[in-house]
Design a protein around this motif. Structure first.
Motif, mmCIF file in Angstrom:
data_model
loop_
_atom_site.group_PDB
_atom_site.id
_atom_site.type_symbol
_atom_site.label_atom_id
_atom_site.label_comp_id
_atom_site.label_asym_id
_atom_site.label_seq_id
_atom_site.Cartn_x
_atom_site.Cartn_y
_atom_site.Cartn_z
ATOM 1 N N PRO A 19 0.807 -1.218 0.000
ATOM 2 C CA PRO A 19 0.000 0.000 0.000
ATOM 3 C C PRO A 19 0.841 1.269 0.000
ATOM 4 C CG PRO A 19 -0.849 -1.548 1.605
ATOM 5 C CD PRO A 19 0.451 -2.102 1.090
ATOM 6 N N VAL A 20 2.058 1.204 0.490
ATOM 7 C CA VAL A 20 2.934 2.365 0.504
ATOM 8 C C VAL A 20 3.253 2.809 -0.917
ATOM 9 C CG1 VAL A 20 5.247 3.149 1.160
ATOM 10 C CG2 VAL A 20 3.935 1.727 2.720
ATOM 11 N N MET A 21 3.253 1.886 -1.858
ATOM 12 C CA MET A 21 3.637 2.190 -3.222
ATOM 13 C C MET A 21 2.582 3.010 -3.987
ATOM 14 S SD MET A 21 6.647 0.989 -3.663
ATOM 15 C CE MET A 21 6.907 0.779 -5.393
ATOM 16 N N ARG A 55 11.062 7.523 -3.236
ATOM 17 C CA ARG A 55 11.134 7.352 -1.776
ATOM 18 C C ARG A 55 10.446 6.066 -1.360
ATOM 19 N NH1 ARG A 55 9.423 12.881 -1.508
ATOM 20 N NH2 ARG A 55 7.365 12.084 -1.010
ATOM 21 N N ASP A 56 9.251 5.825 -1.901
ATOM 22 C CA ASP A 56 8.505 4.630 -1.529
ATOM 23 C C ASP A 56 9.218 3.357 -1.965
ATOM 24 O OD1 ASP A 56 6.636 6.335 -0.488
ATOM 25 O OD2 ASP A 56 5.167 6.061 -2.083
ATOM 26 N N ARG A 57 9.737 3.375 -3.181
ATOM 27 C CA ARG A 57 10.462 2.209 -3.692
ATOM 28 C C ARG A 57 11.711 1.950 -2.842
ATOM 29 N NH1 ARG A 57 11.600 3.910 -8.663
ATOM 30 N NH2 ARG A 57 9.454 3.573 -9.299
ATOM 31 N N GLY A 58 12.424 3.010 -2.500
ATOM 32 C CA GLY A 58 13.606 2.863 -1.662
ATOM 33 C C GLY A 58 13.274 2.313 -0.286
ATOM 34 N N SER A 97 16.631 10.926 -3.095
ATOM 35 C CA SER A 97 17.483 11.639 -4.046
ATOM 36 C C SER A 97 17.549 10.941 -5.400
ATOM 37 C CB SER A 97 18.896 11.793 -3.485
ATOM 38 O OG SER A 97 19.486 10.526 -3.331
ATOM 39 N N GLU A 98 17.265 9.667 -5.442
ATOM 40 C CA GLU A 98 17.374 8.922 -6.695
ATOM 41 C C GLU A 98 16.080 8.897 -7.491
ATOM 42 O OE1 GLU A 98 20.241 7.673 -7.883
ATOM 43 O OE2 GLU A 98 21.140 8.618 -6.140
ATOM 44 N N GLY A 99 14.993 9.440 -6.939
ATOM 45 C CA GLY A 99 13.703 9.377 -7.614
ATOM 46 C C GLY A 99 13.547 10.356 -8.755
ATOM 47 N N THR A 100 14.371 11.388 -8.798
ATOM 48 C CA THR A 100 14.228 12.394 -9.854
ATOM 49 C C THR A 100 15.542 12.539 -10.615
ATOM 50 O OG1 THR A 100 14.855 14.183 -8.358
ATOM 51 C CG2 THR A 100 12.508 13.702 -8.558
ATOM 52 N N ASN A 101 15.454 13.212 -11.757
ATOM 53 C CA ASN A 101 16.660 13.464 -12.550
ATOM 54 C C ASN A 101 16.982 14.959 -12.508
ATOM 55 O OD1 ASN A 101 14.796 14.684 -14.267
ATOM 56 N ND2 ASN A 101 14.714 12.923 -15.638
ATOM 57 N N SER A 102 17.978 15.388 -13.242
ATOM 58 C CA SER A 102 18.405 16.789 -13.197
ATOM 59 C C SER A 102 17.335 17.736 -13.749
ATOM 60 C CB SER A 102 19.722 16.971 -13.944
ATOM 61 O OG SER A 102 19.565 16.620 -15.306
#
Length: 112
Positions: A19-21, A55-58, A97-102
């Motif tokens: 459910p967090v996803m 964030r959720d995936r991490g 920090s890894e969920g988005t790109n530049s």
């Protein structure tokens, strides 16, 4: 025996964390989208959703990894759950920090 224990723990973490996803924007995030420049609104919404998914995936991956390591190391159920909690916290920080790109970083910086 240990493999069965690991599989049961991993399955439990997966069912609890599913459910967090489900990502949706909070009221603060929806307000941020509304404040954004009209040309950036779709991009801001997309980037906020991507960051939340990261964030959720991490969190899920970190929790499952922590529980798995705790079980493989021969820890008790409490120790494995504690390792899972620590893994979830670490995974959330890394996933944030890894969920988005530049490109998303620039769009979100431009539209606070």
């Amino acid at each position: 025996m240990k493999l069965a224990r690991i599989m049961m723990i991993a399955a439990g973490v997966t069912f609890v964390a599913t459910p967090v996803m489900a990502a949706s924007l909070s009221s603060k995030e929806r307000a941020r989208v509304a404040r954004a420049a009209p040309r950036d609104r779709d991009d801001v919404r997309y980037c906020l959703l991507q960051a939340k998914k990261g964030r959720d995936r991490g969190t899920v991956i970190g929790a499952a990894g922590g529980v798995g390591v705790g079980a493989i190391a021969g820890g008790s159920l409490g120790e494995s759950l504690l390792a899972g909690a620590a893994g979830a916290v670490a995974g959330r920080v890394i996933g944030k920090s890894e969920g988005t790109n530049s490109t998303c970083d620039r769009v979100l910086r431009r539209n606070p």
